[in-house]
Design a protein around this motif. Structure first.
Motif, PDB file in Angstrom:
ATOM      1  N   MET A   1      32.435 -37.125  -8.932  1.00  0.00           N
ATOM      2  CA  MET A   1      31.871 -36.254  -8.575  1.00  0.00           C
ATOM      3  C   MET A   1      32.202 -37.422  -6.961  1.00  0.00           C
ATOM      4  N   ILE A   2      32.195 -36.366  -5.816  1.00  0.00           N
ATOM      5  CA  ILE A   2      32.379 -36.484  -4.525  1.00  0.00           C
ATOM      6  C   ILE A   2      30.818 -36.124  -3.947  1.00  0.00           C
ATOM      7  N   VAL A   3      30.035 -37.234  -3.042  1.00  0.00           N
ATOM      8  CA  VAL A   3      29.039 -36.888  -2.390  1.00  0.00           C
ATOM      9  C   VAL A   3      29.016 -37.130  -0.990  1.00  0.00           C
ATOM     10  N   THR A   4      28.831 -36.214  -0.807  1.00  0.00           N
ATOM     11  CA  THR A   4      28.904 -36.264   0.914  1.00  0.00           C
ATOM     12  C   THR A   4      27.228 -36.420   1.361  1.00  0.00           C
ATOM     13  N   VAL A   5      27.543 -36.271   2.582  1.00  0.00           N
ATOM     14  CA  VAL A   5      26.414 -36.604   3.320  1.00  0.00           C
ATOM     15  C   VAL A   5      26.073 -35.995   4.668  1.00  0.00           C
ATOM     16  N   THR A   6      25.420 -35.347   4.628  1.00  0.00           N
ATOM     17  CA  THR A   6      24.637 -34.758   6.093  1.00  0.00           C
ATOM     18  C   THR A   6      23.297 -35.050   6.619  1.00  0.00           C
ATOM     19  N   PRO A   7      23.722 -36.421   7.138  1.00  0.00           N
ATOM     20  CA  PRO A   7      22.051 -36.486   7.423  1.00  0.00           C
ATOM     21  C   PRO A   7      21.682 -35.795   8.573  1.00  0.00           C
ATOM     22  N   ASN A   8      22.334 -35.140   9.185  1.00  0.00           N
ATOM     23  CA  ASN A   8      22.002 -33.563  10.899  1.00  0.00           C
ATOM     24  C   ASN A   8      22.628 -32.358  10.630  1.00  0.00           C
ATOM     25  N   PRO A   9      22.309 -32.027   9.498  1.00  0.00           N
ATOM     26  CA  PRO A   9      22.804 -30.840   9.509  1.00  0.00           C
ATOM     27  C   PRO A   9      22.038 -30.045  10.009  1.00  0.00           C
ATOM     28  N   VAL A  53      30.746 -31.964  -6.730  1.00  0.00           N
ATOM     29  CA  VAL A  53      30.959 -32.280  -5.137  1.00  0.00           C
ATOM     30  C   VAL A  53      29.357 -31.843  -5.449  1.00  0.00           C
ATOM     31  N   LEU A  54      28.795 -32.581  -4.557  1.00  0.00           N
ATOM     32  CA  LEU A  54      26.869 -33.265  -4.768  1.00  0.00           C
ATOM     33  C   LEU A  54      26.747 -33.205  -3.343  1.00  0.00           C
ATOM     34  N   ALA A  55      26.306 -32.598  -2.413  1.00  0.00           N
ATOM     35  CA  ALA A  55      25.542 -32.806  -1.053  1.00  0.00           C
ATOM     36  C   ALA A  55      24.160 -33.360  -1.189  1.00  0.00           C
ATOM     37  N   THR A  56      23.854 -33.616  -0.220  1.00  0.00           N
ATOM     38  CA  THR A  56      22.617 -34.748   0.289  1.00  0.00           C
ATOM     39  C   THR A  56      22.551 -34.670   1.569  1.00  0.00           C
ATOM     40  N   GLY A  57      21.612 -35.234   2.021  1.00  0.00           N
ATOM     41  CA  GLY A  57      21.433 -35.625   3.658  1.00  0.00           C
ATOM     42  C   GLY A  57      19.843 -35.497   3.242  1.00  0.00           C
ATOM     43  N   LEU A  58      19.050 -35.007   4.705  1.00  0.00           N
ATOM     44  CA  LEU A  58      17.335 -35.092   5.302  1.00  0.00           C
ATOM     45  C   LEU A  58      17.789 -33.350   5.650  1.00  0.00           C
ATOM     46  N   LEU A  59      16.468 -32.413   5.017  1.00  0.00           N
ATOM     47  CA  LEU A  59      16.553 -31.120   5.336  1.00  0.00           C
ATOM     48  C   LEU A  59      14.857 -31.177   5.497  1.00  0.00           C
ATOM     49  N   ALA A  73      22.883 -20.250  -3.211  1.00  0.00           N
ATOM     50  CA  ALA A  73      23.986 -19.277  -3.013  1.00  0.00           C
ATOM     51  C   ALA A  73      25.379 -18.782  -3.115  1.00  0.00           C
ATOM     52  N   ALA A  74      25.617 -20.687  -2.574  1.00  0.00           N
ATOM     53  CA  ALA A  74      27.069 -20.315  -2.325  1.00  0.00           C
ATOM     54  C   ALA A  74      27.487 -21.892  -3.662  1.00  0.00           C
ATOM     55  N   GLY A  75      27.074 -22.203  -4.621  1.00  0.00           N
ATOM     56  CA  GLY A  75      26.633 -22.983  -5.898  1.00  0.00           C
ATOM     57  C   GLY A  75      27.075 -23.908  -5.322  1.00  0.00           C
ATOM     58  N   VAL A  76      26.735 -24.924  -4.278  1.00  0.00           N
ATOM     59  CA  VAL A  76      26.441 -25.519  -3.682  1.00  0.00           C
ATOM     60  C   VAL A  76      25.767 -26.576  -4.747  1.00  0.00           C
ATOM     61  N   ALA A  77      26.145 -27.770  -5.035  1.00  0.00           N
ATOM     62  CA  ALA A  77      25.147 -28.650  -5.716  1.00  0.00           C
ATOM     63  C   ALA A  77      24.369 -29.488  -4.269  1.00  0.00           C
ATOM     64  N   GLU A  78      23.162 -29.486  -4.713  1.00  0.00           N
ATOM     65  CA  GLU A  78      23.023 -30.792  -3.188  1.00  0.00           C
ATOM     66  C   GLU A  78      21.404 -31.480  -3.713  1.00  0.00           C
ATOM     67  N   ALA A  79      21.089 -32.708  -3.023  1.00  0.00           N
ATOM     68  CA  ALA A  79      20.612 -33.485  -2.996  1.00  0.00           C
ATOM     69  C   ALA A  79      19.838 -34.090  -2.004  1.00  0.00           C
ATOM     70  N   PHE A  80      18.594 -32.898  -1.009  1.00  0.00           N
ATOM     71  CA  PHE A  80      18.482 -33.518   0.226  1.00  0.00           C
ATOM     72  C   PHE A  80      16.697 -34.423  -0.182  1.00  0.00           C
ATOM     73  N   VAL A  81      16.445 -34.981   0.821  1.00  0.00           N
ATOM     74  CA  VAL A  81      15.808 -35.292   0.977  1.00  0.00           C
ATOM     75  C   VAL A  81      14.820 -35.006   2.345  1.00  0.00           C
ATOM     76  N   PRO A  82      13.463 -34.614   2.028  1.00  0.00           N
ATOM     77  CA  PRO A  82      12.732 -33.759   2.633  1.00  0.00           C
ATOM     78  C   PRO A  82      12.098 -34.553   4.194  1.00  0.00           C
ATOM     79  N   ILE A  83      12.064 -33.983   5.112  1.00  0.00           N
ATOM     80  CA  ILE A  83      11.396 -34.588   6.145  1.00  0.00           C
ATOM     81  C   ILE A  83      10.350 -33.543   7.179  1.00  0.00           C
TER      82      ILE A  83
END
Length: 324
Positions: A1-9, A53-59, A73-83
């Motif tokens: 699996m590829i993990v993508t990190v987006t700290p500032n989405p 793929v799994l997307a993570t970051g801060l939301l 809705a787009a079928g992209v799995a995510e594991a974001f951390v709440p802020i």
């Protein structure tokens, strides 16, 4: 699996008008919204390619909730951390001639929230084959935030791709990512000159130039945060293609034609191709050709985070790759 990190989405909003008139009132004909940010664009491209793929970051806030809903809705799995603070929005006003953008500042992240994200990232490494670290760091995040993540991944032997700019790029390079992907402008800003040798991005053991001289020799002494560098670098030159550098050689990959359209997500599509190729240990000439083709197909798509499959198939076998 590829993990993508987006700290500032961001929540990307696009308003379409007939003509943009400064200081005027406009009737908006269409409104579109999408989950935005470089890492989320990478994740969307990989998902469209059928890659795990799994997307993570801060939301945070209602905007963050909306971004998470759009990803689902787009079928992209995510594991974001709440802020606590509200995720930013970007607004583009498009008319028949061009587009005008308005980018909100990112939310301020607390030390506790960043620590929680680092813990989440450490947990995700157990299932990661490659990690793509993308985009800016939000206010409050440490300048060496990406460096911390790169070192954690290295300790678990998970390859990393770094796509950022400014101090985040400088500090990230010091942690020794497997691959760094600046564009030409970001490279010039980092190294202080548009003519700077991109081999300076590489780890000292991978900095042999064509004449056998170490490219480190002409680097200013005070520039010590580049001392480690990446194992490989890919520099984007927009419509002129890519230059790839490794310890084993350097290559230039050029598209067969100049494509017109929306270049916004081309760099993110490039990162998607590079992350997949790094996972699969694809030979460098083939990897660069695939990255150029996928980038070109992204230019032919209407929005970032997507690509035009027929263009991708057409370009894949026609990219020219030569020794640089």
């Amino acid at each position: 699996m590829i993990v993508t990190v987006t700290p500032n989405p961001a929540l990307d909003l696009t308003y379409t008008v007939d003509a943009l008139v400064p200081h005027g009132t406009h009737r908006v004909t269409t409104v579109t919204e999408r989950a935005g940010g470089k890492g989320l664009n990478v994740a969307a491209v990989l998902q469209a390619l059928g890659e795990p793929v799994l997307a993570t970051g801060l939301l945070g806030g209602g905007t963050g909730t909306r971004v998470a809903g759009l990803l689902a809705a787009a079928g992209v799995a995510e594991a974001f951390v709440p802020i606590r603070a509200e995720t930013r929005r970007t607004v583009a006003v498009a008319d028949r001639a061009d587009a005008t953008g308005f980018w909100e500042p990112g939310p301020c992240v607390t030390d506790t929230e960043w620590a929680a994200f680092v813990d989440r990232f450490r947990d995700l490494l157990g299932d990661a084959d490659v990690v793509a670290l993308c985009g800016s760091l939000p206010p409050g995040a440490p300048a060496d935030g990406y460096a911390t993540l790169i070192r954690l991944a290295a300790a678990r032997q998970v390859p990393t791709v770094l796509d950022t700019s400014g101090d985040a790029l400088r500090y990230g390079l010091a942690a020794g990512p497997d691959l760094v992907k600046p564009n030409a402008a970001e490279l010039a800003a980092l190294l202080g000159s548009a003519d700077a040798d991109p081999a300076r991005l590489l780890d000292p053991g991978a900095r042999a130039t064509g004449n056998g001289r170490s490219a480190r020799n002409d680097r200013p002494v005070e520039d010590d945060r580049l001392d480690r560098g990446a194992r490989a670098a890919v520099v984007s030159h927009g419509p002129d293609g890519l230059v790839g550098l490794t310890a084993g050689g350097a290559w230039r990959a050029r598209p067969p034609e100049r494509l017109t359209g929306n270049p916004t997500g081309a760099g993110d599509a490039c990162v998607a191709a590079l992350a997949r190729g790094l996972r699969d240990a694809t030979a460098w000439p083939d990897l660069l050709a695939d990255a150029v083709a996928l980038s070109g197909a992204a230019v032919a798509a209407p929005v970032a985070g997507s690509f035009d499959p027929p263009t991708y198939r057409r370009l894949r076998g026609t990219v020219t790759v030569t020794a640089a």
